[in-house]
Design an enzyme around this catalytic site. Structure first.
Site, PDB file in Angstrom:
ATOM      1  N   ASN A 277       0.840  -1.192   0.000  1.00  0.00           N
ATOM      2  CA  ASN A 277       0.000   0.000   0.000  1.00  0.00           C
ATOM      3  C   ASN A 277       0.874   1.241   0.000  1.00  0.00           C
ATOM      4  O   ASN A 277       1.246   1.765   1.048  1.00  0.00           O
ATOM      5  CB  ASN A 277      -0.951  -0.017   1.200  1.00  0.00           C
ATOM      6  CG  ASN A 277      -2.041  -1.045   1.011  1.00  0.00           C
ATOM      7  OD1 ASN A 277      -2.975  -0.844   0.228  1.00  0.00           O
ATOM      8  ND2 ASN A 277      -1.886  -2.198   1.665  1.00  0.00           N
ATOM      9  N   GLU A 278       1.201   1.667  -1.190  1.00  0.00           N
ATOM     10  CA  GLU A 278       2.113   2.793  -1.362  1.00  0.00           C
ATOM     11  C   GLU A 278       1.417   4.097  -0.969  1.00  0.00           C
ATOM     12  O   GLU A 278       0.190   4.128  -0.818  1.00  0.00           O
ATOM     13  CB  GLU A 278       2.567   2.847  -2.828  1.00  0.00           C
ATOM     14  CG  GLU A 278       3.348   1.623  -3.279  1.00  0.00           C
ATOM     15  CD  GLU A 278       4.743   1.522  -2.650  1.00  0.00           C
ATOM     16  OE1 GLU A 278       4.983   2.088  -1.584  1.00  0.00           O
ATOM     17  OE2 GLU A 278       5.603   0.828  -3.248  1.00  0.00           O
ATOM     18  N   PRO A 279       2.216   5.174  -0.813  1.00  0.00           N
ATOM     19  CA  PRO A 279       1.622   6.463  -0.458  1.00  0.00           C
ATOM     20  C   PRO A 279       0.413   6.779  -1.331  1.00  0.00           C
ATOM     21  O   PRO A 279       0.445   6.566  -2.552  1.00  0.00           O
ATOM     22  CB  PRO A 279       2.765   7.446  -0.722  1.00  0.00           C
ATOM     23  CG  PRO A 279       3.994   6.635  -0.474  1.00  0.00           C
ATOM     24  CD  PRO A 279       3.674   5.255  -0.937  1.00  0.00           C
TER      25      PRO A 279
END
Ligand code: GLP
Length: 612
Positions: free
Chosen positions: A144-146
């Site tokens: 879950n990237e930025p």
């Protein structure tokens, strides 16, 4: 919770999981969410031990993995599918049908439906009982990237640049790292009844502090765990080092104002308000939670001078000690004049990148320097380099007077490269050749730092030769080889790195080999007089207050160091990154009010004579 190392807390977590596993039944299986990466590896090893030695059965365990790269075959050495089988599933009695890992091979147009189905399956098993997590340097959990929202579901995501860079070594180059992945969402993770995040080593320190103490924000998905009712962060002391209670303990309670604590606090204060140390005034201390240091040590004037002198005493152009000088306030002893210095480099490039300028000075100042490349570093060398060598050799060997053996060697290498393909595992002849290529470059780099030909040695530690990044296991032979070299060289001074690295990393294992070799050899007379200096990699350079020896470089010395780094052509070492770090050190010292240098290489003194 912060622990001295990763083993004890991983053991405790495995005990906790084992209780739940034992209570599981066919009707009510135990549902665990699993993570990849190095962080959960000690936990998995302990689960395997419990299975083998204490009969823990996984028959009623259902697992859901967090994520998978998109576009990788299942048997790709870096697929999470393969990772989980290597690290856990192949060694316990999980029922294959109970294992769920996002499928990285499905077509993009089918991903949406696949993800929905993944969520449905989790729900059908009654949700996740215990979710294990690591944390990436972007603060991601799963992938879950930025930008990932609190309620995000399982989905396809584009990987962040930093994430891809961190995976570059595993994939033998950033360009090989997939651009997309399928990951459980933050929302999926938040639904788990209990969440445990594991983080070890220096690289995690900053992002961990931001996730735990910073604002809850979608730019750091791990920060959402602050909103979870039963989330625990289990970390080691180095990963915890940026938390306020460790970074600025004086802000959270009374502290013992040792000289080290004063240095840390005053450097922090100077940095915070943007003043050099000698310009700090009483009000600065009072207004920033440091009134008690004034009460104990007089006014700002005395405290400032004390810390200024401490910082000043770290600076030396004589990393091996200055002959004939009073050394009571110098980082190194003046005697013996000519020291036996051993510089350990986990991969051949590490020492030159971190301390090429210091190496040069040590040699120039007459010390007997030996550079020890602990591992061959062959995993970093791109296929293209091996192919280039094989092609040239084949051309030479096919001249008017053919050299059949060389020809056949060159063809074997080319054949093996074709066979394994871009992502395949290097067969040992290919690794051997890549190691030789890097050796040649390391020799050139050492020479560029002034080292004589025989002053570089290659240990080729066996743990590296038979492993891959994140999957190394230290062996008795590694310690043996390190001990032999210590006993032979009997150093007065050692430079090494890896003391606070993530425990399964290459650097950490190399340091462990040194520590254990020392424990064996360290009762030799030489050990009592040996000083150990640690240097750090680019991920987490020493903070200003941690520097015990600062070796300044002039512009010309820095240029020579960059020239040495450029010798590592086959691994495309970024020399500017090294320069920027060294220049940043210098700028930091300058802003604290010390002399202005072009660049500084920094070292920390190992706390006691023996590395432990
Ligand atoms: C990858 C995984 C994450 C993991 C992270 C950190 O990005 N998708 O789930 O937490 O790596 O890995 P490591 O534990 O090796 O530092």
């Amino acid at each position: 919770m912060a622990y001295a190392d990763s083993l004890e807390p991983s053991r405790q977590l495995a005990e906790e999981a084992a209780l739940l596993i034992r209570a599981a039944t066919p009707e009510k299986p135990f549902v665990i969410g699993l993570a990849t990466g190095s962080s959960p590896v000690p936990f998995y090893r302990e689960l395997i031990r419990l299975h083998r030695e204490e009969g823990l059965s996984f028959r009623h365990v259902v697992s859901f993995n967090l994520d998978e790269y998109h576009g990788l075959r299942r048997d790709h050495p870096e697929s999470y599918h393969r990772f989980m089988h290597d690290q856990l599933f192949d060694h316990v009695d999980m029922v294959p049908g109970n294992i769920h890992i996002p499928d990285g091979t499905i077509r993009t147009e089918d991903v949406y439906e696949f993800c929905q189905e993944y969520e449905r399956k989790i729900d059908a098993f009654g949700g996740i009982d215990l979710q294990i997590l690591g944390i990436g340097r972007t603060g991601h959990i799963g992938f879950n990237e930025p930008g990932s929202a609190l309620d995000s579901p399982t989905r396809m995501i584009a990987l962040d640049r930093l994430t891809r860079r961190d995976a570059a070594a595993d994939f033998l180059g950033e360009s090989n790292v997939p651009r997309f992945a399928i990951t459980m969402g933050v929302g999926t993770i938040m639904k788990a009844r209990r969440v445990v995040l594991l983080a070890w080593g220096e690289n995690k320190a900053e992002i961990l502090a931001a996730a735990v103490e910073g604002q809850v924000t979608d730019t750091i998905s791990a920060s959402f765990l602050q909103l979870h009712g039963d989330a625990t962060f289990i970390v080691d002391e180095t990963a915890a080092s940026c938390l306020t209670r460790n970074r600025c303990p004086w802000l959270v309670g009374p502290v013992h104002w040792s000289s080290g604590m004063m240095r840390k606090a005053v450097v922090w204060l100077a940095r915070k308000i943007g003043k050099p140390v000698l310009k700090l005034v009483d009000e600065d201390y009072n207004e920033n939670g440091m009134a008690d240091v004034l009460a104990e040590h007089g006014g700002a004037y005395d405290v400032n001078i004390g810390v200024f002198n401490q910082l000043q005493h770290t600076i030396t152009g004589w990393p091996g000690g200055k002959p004939g000088a009073d050394d009571s306030h110098r980082p190194e002893r003046a005697l013996p004049l000519r020291k036996r210095v051993v510089v350990f480099s986990p991969e051949p490039q590490d020492a030159v990148v971190a301390m090429g300028g210091t190496l040069e000075r040590l040699v120039e100042q007459g010390h007997e320097v030996t550079l020890i490349c602990q591992t061959s570093g062959n995993l970093r060398v791109a296929d293209m380099e091996a192919r280039k060598f094989a092609t040239i050799l084949e051309d030479i060997a096919s001249g008017s007077q053919p050299w059949p053996e060389q020809q056949s060697y060159a063809r074997t290498i080319q054949g093996l490269l074709d066979e394994k393909g871009e992502f395949g595992v290097d067969p040992s002849p290919v690794r051997h050749l890549k190691g030789l290529i890097l050796r040649g470059e390391a020799r050139d780099a050492a020479e560029a730092c002034g080292l004589a030909e025989g002053a570089i040695r290659f240990l080729d530690l066996p743990f590296y030769e038979s492993g891959r990044y994140r999957r190394f296991h230290l062996r008795a032979e590694d310690i043996e080889a390190t001990a032999t070299v210590l006993a032979e060289l009997r150093p007065h001074q050692i430079f090494a790195t890896g003391d606070v690295a993530e425990p399964t990393s290459l650097q950490a294992l190399c340091f462990r080999a040194l520590r254990e070799a020392w424990a064996r050899e360290g009762n030799g007379e030489w050990a009592g007089h040996c000083r150990v200096w640690v240097y750090r990699g680019k991920e987490r350079p020493l903070a200003d207050h941690e520097i015990d020896m600062a070796v300044p470089l002039s512009p010309i010395q820095l240029e020579r160091k960059l020239n040495a780094i450029r010798k590592f052509q086959s691994i495309r070492q970024d020399e500017w990154e090294a320069a920027t770090l060294n220049q940043k050190n210098a700028a930091n010292y300058d802003s604290l009010g010390m002399a202005e240098y072009e660049a500084i290489e920094s070292f920390q003194r190992w706390p006691s004579a023996a590395p432990k």
